[in-house]
Write a protein that holds these residues in place. Structure first.
Motif, PDB file in Angstrom:
ATOM      1  N   ALA A  24       0.832  -1.202   0.000  1.00 24.69           N
ATOM      2  CA  ALA A  24       0.000   0.000   0.000  1.00 24.69           C
ATOM      3  C   ALA A  24       0.867   1.253   0.000  1.00 24.69           C
ATOM      4  O   ALA A  24       0.491   2.276  -0.561  1.00 24.69           O
ATOM      5  CB  ALA A  24      -0.881  -0.003   1.237  1.00 24.69           C
ATOM      6  N   PHE A  25       2.038   1.148   0.614  1.00 25.36           N
ATOM      7  CA  PHE A  25       2.909   2.319   0.737  1.00 25.36           C
ATOM      8  C   PHE A  25       3.268   2.872  -0.643  1.00 25.36           C
ATOM      9  O   PHE A  25       3.071   4.051  -0.936  1.00 25.36           O
ATOM     10  CB  PHE A  25       4.170   1.924   1.513  1.00 25.36           C
ATOM     11  N   ASP A  26       3.767   1.971  -1.539  1.00 25.54           N
ATOM     12  CA  ASP A  26       4.185   2.421  -2.879  1.00 25.54           C
ATOM     13  C   ASP A  26       3.012   2.992  -3.661  1.00 25.54           C
ATOM     14  O   ASP A  26       3.140   3.993  -4.341  1.00 25.54           O
ATOM     15  CB  ASP A  26       4.769   1.247  -3.687  1.00 25.54           C
ATOM     16  N   GLN A  27       1.867   2.282  -3.559  1.00 21.82           N
ATOM     17  CA  GLN A  27       0.702   2.727  -4.332  1.00 21.82           C
ATOM     18  C   GLN A  27       0.266   4.122  -3.877  1.00 21.82           C
ATOM     19  O   GLN A  27       0.044   5.010  -4.683  1.00 21.82           O
ATOM     20  CB  GLN A  27      -0.466   1.751  -4.139  1.00 21.82           C
ATOM     21  N   ALA A  28       0.157   4.288  -2.568  1.00 23.36           N
ATOM     22  CA  ALA A  28      -0.310   5.575  -2.047  1.00 23.36           C
ATOM     23  C   ALA A  28       0.672   6.690  -2.431  1.00 23.36           C
ATOM     24  O   ALA A  28       0.260   7.787  -2.813  1.00 23.36           O
ATOM     25  CB  ALA A  28      -0.467   5.505  -0.539  1.00 23.36           C
ATOM     26  N   GLN A  29       1.970   6.364  -2.386  1.00 24.31           N
ATOM     27  CA  GLN A  29       2.984   7.366  -2.762  1.00 24.31           C
ATOM     28  C   GLN A  29       2.810   7.771  -4.222  1.00 24.31           C
ATOM     29  O   GLN A  29       2.826   8.951  -4.560  1.00 24.31           O
ATOM     30  CB  GLN A  29       4.410   6.799  -2.596  1.00 24.31           C
ATOM     31  N   ALA A  30       2.657   6.762  -5.121  1.00 26.25           N
ATOM     32  CA  ALA A  30       2.570   7.033  -6.561  1.00 26.25           C
ATOM     33  C   ALA A  30       1.378   7.931  -6.872  1.00 26.25           C
ATOM     34  O   ALA A  30       1.487   8.886  -7.640  1.00 26.25           O
ATOM     35  CB  ALA A  30       2.444   5.719  -7.319  1.00 26.25           C
ATOM     36  N   PHE A  31       0.222   7.632  -6.244  1.00 27.59           N
ATOM     37  CA  PHE A  31      -0.973   8.439  -6.500  1.00 27.59           C
ATOM     38  C   PHE A  31      -0.779   9.856  -5.954  1.00 27.59           C
ATOM     39  O   PHE A  31      -1.207  10.833  -6.534  1.00 27.59           O
ATOM     40  CB  PHE A  31      -2.201   7.790  -5.858  1.00 27.59           C
ATOM     41  N   LYS A  32      -0.096   9.917  -4.819  1.00 27.05           N
ATOM     42  CA  LYS A  32       0.101  11.224  -4.182  1.00 27.05           C
ATOM     43  C   LYS A  32       0.943  12.151  -5.033  1.00 27.05           C
ATOM     44  O   LYS A  32       0.782  13.364  -5.003  1.00 27.05           O
ATOM     45  CB  LYS A  32       0.811  10.991  -2.851  1.00 27.05           C
ATOM     46  N   GLN A  33       1.887  11.530  -5.788  1.00 30.65           N
ATOM     47  CA  GLN A  33       2.763  12.370  -6.600  1.00 30.65           C
ATOM     48  C   GLN A  33       2.025  12.990  -7.789  1.00 30.65           C
ATOM     49  O   GLN A  33       2.413  14.025  -8.300  1.00 30.65           O
ATOM     50  CB  GLN A  33       3.971  11.559  -7.076  1.00 30.65           C
ATOM     51  N   SER A  34       0.963  12.314  -8.289  1.00 37.34           N
ATOM     52  CA  SER A  34       0.285  12.861  -9.464  1.00 37.34           C
ATOM     53  C   SER A  34      -0.887  13.759  -9.113  1.00 37.34           C
ATOM     54  O   SER A  34      -1.110  14.751  -9.759  1.00 37.34           O
ATOM     55  CB  SER A  34      -0.212  11.769 -10.397  1.00 37.34           C
ATOM     56  N   VAL A  35      -1.689  13.381  -8.122  1.00 39.14           N
ATOM     57  CA  VAL A  35      -2.758  14.298  -7.713  1.00 39.14           C
ATOM     58  C   VAL A  35      -2.653  14.492  -6.204  1.00 39.14           C
ATOM     59  O   VAL A  35      -2.093  13.661  -5.511  1.00 39.14           O
ATOM     60  CB  VAL A  35      -4.185  13.746  -8.036  1.00 39.14           C
ATOM     61  N   ALA A  36      -3.223  15.576  -5.727  1.00 41.62           N
ATOM     62  CA  ALA A  36      -3.110  15.874  -4.299  1.00 41.62           C
ATOM     63  C   ALA A  36      -4.067  14.985  -3.519  1.00 41.62           C
ATOM     64  O   ALA A  36      -5.199  15.369  -3.239  1.00 41.62           O
ATOM     65  CB  ALA A  36      -3.461  17.325  -4.066  1.00 41.62           C
ATOM     66  N   VAL A  37      -3.634  13.758  -3.189  1.00 41.50           N
ATOM     67  CA  VAL A  37      -4.501  12.860  -2.426  1.00 41.50           C
ATOM     68  C   VAL A  37      -4.658  13.430  -1.021  1.00 41.50           C
ATOM     69  O   VAL A  37      -3.678  13.638  -0.307  1.00 41.50           O
ATOM     70  CB  VAL A  37      -3.900  11.443  -2.348  1.00 41.50           C
ATOM     71  N   GLY A  38      -5.909  13.693  -0.624  1.00 49.07           N
ATOM     72  CA  GLY A  38      -6.117  14.319   0.677  1.00 49.07           C
ATOM     73  C   GLY A  38      -6.518  13.320   1.733  1.00 49.07           C
ATOM     74  O   GLY A  38      -6.430  13.581   2.928  1.00 49.07           O
ATOM     75  N   ALA A  39      -7.012  12.135   1.314  1.00 54.13           N
ATOM     76  CA  ALA A  39      -7.459  11.152   2.296  1.00 54.13           C
ATOM     77  C   ALA A  39      -7.491   9.778   1.637  1.00 54.13           C
ATOM     78  O   ALA A  39      -7.500   9.660   0.420  1.00 54.13           O
ATOM     79  CB  ALA A  39      -8.845  11.507   2.791  1.00 54.13           C
ATOM     80  N   VAL A  40      -7.516   8.751   2.480  1.00 58.97           N
ATOM     81  CA  VAL A  40      -7.521   7.379   1.968  1.00 58.97           C
ATOM     82  C   VAL A  40      -8.676   6.619   2.602  1.00 58.97           C
ATOM     83  O   VAL A  40      -9.003   6.835   3.771  1.00 58.97           O
ATOM     84  CB  VAL A  40      -6.187   6.674   2.322  1.00 58.97           C
ATOM     85  N   ILE A  41      -9.309   5.749   1.815  1.00 56.64           N
ATOM     86  CA  ILE A  41     -10.292   4.829   2.386  1.00 56.64           C
ATOM     87  C   ILE A  41      -9.776   3.425   2.112  1.00 56.64           C
ATOM     88  O   ILE A  41      -9.459   3.094   0.972  1.00 56.64           O
ATOM     89  CB  ILE A  41     -11.686   5.017   1.740  1.00 56.64           C
ATOM     90  N   VAL A  42      -9.638   2.628   3.152  1.00 55.57           N
ATOM     91  CA  VAL A  42      -9.143   1.255   2.983  1.00 55.57           C
ATOM     92  C   VAL A  42     -10.336   0.321   2.970  1.00 55.57           C
ATOM     93  O   VAL A  42     -11.161   0.333   3.882  1.00 55.57           O
ATOM     94  CB  VAL A  42      -8.173   0.893   4.127  1.00 55.57           C
ATOM     95  N   THR A  43     -10.449  -0.500   1.916  1.00 54.13           N
ATOM     96  CA  THR A  43     -11.632  -1.357   1.787  1.00 54.13           C
ATOM     97  C   THR A  43     -11.294  -2.827   2.030  1.00 54.13           C
ATOM     98  O   THR A  43     -10.131  -3.186   2.177  1.00 54.13           O
ATOM     99  CB  THR A  43     -12.213  -1.249   0.359  1.00 54.13           C
TER     100      THR A  43
END
Length: 496
Positions: A229-248
């Protein structure tokens, strides 16, 4: 409740430590090793676990503690704080405000449950009085719009999408414009699933984000990928300003802990967790109450909120009145059952009570008990007003029971079983008799102590022990201090 296994192992480790006569280095190490093992099984990163262990050892220096200190308490507090630190990203997420239009965009990998989560998010806010709307900007996957349409119709939420248009940016802009005109204050944009290796899809996500200018971008992530999850969240964060996460999909397997801690490591706040496929299996993620439930310490404030949500304020005083009189009729039981069903999944509610770990409520049992409550309510629908309002169990003779069984299409054995349940609850209820309920303002210390003694008779011994015996109960009463909360507690007190 999520992570029942992890919570179970951690609280067992703490329990074993509490049962030890003398707490020395050996007992502490055993306890920490147990916890470490449980966390590693949940796929939490090794470095995080190691740091946690060294920090706890630093805080709990057994040789330096004065003789009078309660070592168990100190160790438990240290474990609690470290787990909170592990899951806390250290910054709050953007929260939409009622009456002001907010645009929220959902992004994530394929199959992580974005569309379902969009509807759950909308449904949650709708119950809280928002006016949500859904826009389907997923033109990549076949059937995406159909899925959103079906979910939105079920939850009675307005939606927008197109079968013909293939440009997601255009759909997103049109949808947002339309709902702004309709005065919706929470507009949710669902986008296509994408992977960090797919540059073109990432570019498209940037375009949608630039066109709709969302106030919040939520990254939806499947918890089964664990620490990845760490890499995925980082990658998304670099392209758009991810402000929050929902874990399903937290109910599916043991890796949820790893996913939660990995997300916190990227400094993104987790705001909700999905714990099942149904609309209401969606919980707000708040670090402290979450950890406290994980350790079997319960979450009072969450429980209070649930009760205030379910038992309207105007009903609370009369319920209290009935409670202090100690008369328990079948009608009261019926009303309490209705309240329990309104509260959502039973397991979720019970895990908020101290002393109830989620393991006590196996997955299948929860469905079973809900079905049982519904069955009892069907039988009660076949009763006359006289039967419902009488508190005399002798009134229910055999011929009445036969009639109720026939009327509700049930076996007479089941009616008798229900009457047994009623007698059991009536017994608990009668113990509540004589509770001092203040009319207004704060409770005096005296009546609080009286109530604590009263409650100690009613609560199951194992739960009392978990709260911390009589002293813990009095502290709890102090915490709940204001009458409003007391009402909430006893308003729900008949639900046990």
């Amino acid at each position: 409740m999520v992570l029942a296994q992890l919570g179970g192992s951690i609280s067992r480790a703490i329990q074993q430590m509490s049962n030890a006569t003398i707490i020395d280095e050996k007992v502490l190490n055993e306890c920490l090793n147990e916890i470490t093992r449980a966390l590693l099984q949940s796929d939490v990163q090794f470095k995080l676990v190691r740091d946690m262990q060294t920090n706890i050892k630093k805080i709990v220096n057994l040789d330096d503690l004065a003789a009078g200190h309660n070592k168990r308490k100190i160790i438990q507090q240290a474990i609690f704080n470290e787990l909170c630190k592990m899951l806390d990203p250290g910054k709050p997420a953007f929260t939409p405000k009622k009456g002001k239009t907010s645009v929220v965009m959902f992004v994530g990998l394929q199959g992580s449950g974005k569309t379902t989560t969009c509807t759950k998010y909308a449904y949650y806010h709708q119950k809280k009085g928002w006016k949500p709307a859904l826009v389907c900007a997923d033109t990549f996957r076949a059937g995406a719009f159909d899925q959103l349409k079906q979910n939105a119709t079920k939850a009675k939420i307005p939606f927008y999408g197109s079968y013909m248009e293939s440009d997601p940016v255009k759909i997103a802009v049109e949808g947002v414009e339309r709902f702004k005109k309709e005065n919706c204050d929470l507009i949710i944009v669902d986008t296509s699933g994408r992977h960090k290796q797919e540059a073109a899809l990432f570019e498209e996500m940037r375009q949608v984000s630039e066109a709709t200018k969302p106030d919040l971008v939520i990254f939806v992530m499947d918890s089964s990928i664990g620490q990845a999850a760490f890499d995925q969240a980082q990658a998304f964060k670099q392209s758009v300003a991810v402000g929050a996460v929902i874990v399903t999909k937290m109910d599916g397997h043991a890796k949820g802990g790893g996913a939660l801690s990995a997300v916190a490591a990227t400094k993104s706040p987790v705001i909700f967790i999905g714990t099942g496929e149904h609309m209401d299996e969606f919980e707000v993620f708040d670090v402290k109450p979450f950890v406290s439930r994980l350790l079997g310490m319960g979450d009072w404030s969450g429980f209070m909120d649930k009760i205030h949500e379910v038992v309207p304020m105007d009903q609370q005083p009369e319920l209290l009145q009935k409670l202090s009189e100690g008369n328990f009729t079948l009608r009261i039981m019926y009303e309490q059952f209705q309240n329990i069903l309104k509260m959502g999944p039973i397991g979720q509610v019970f895990s908020m009570l101290p002393g109830f770990s989620a393991e006590l409520m196996p997955k299948g049992r929860e469905k079973e008990s809900q079905a049982k409550i519904k069955r009892y309510m069907t039988m009660m629908d076949s009763m006359t007003n006289e039967e419902l309002d009488s508190s005399n169990p002798k009134l229910m003779n055999e011929s009445r029971m036969m009639r109720i069984a026939r009327g509700s299409g049930r076996h007479i054995r089941e009616v008798m079983e229900m009457m047994e349940e009623y007698k059991r609850l009536a017994k608990i209820w009668s113990k509540m008799k004589g509770l001092k309920i203040p009319k207004k303002g704060e409770m005096s210390a005296l009546s609080r102590n009286m109530n604590a003694q009263h409650m100690s008779k009613v609560l199951p011994p194992q739960m009392l022990k978990q709260i911390g015996g009589m002293g813990g109960l009095q502290n709890l009463m102090k915490q709940m201090g204001s009458t409003k909360d007391m009402m909430g507690m006893f308003g729900g007190g008949g639900d046990k």
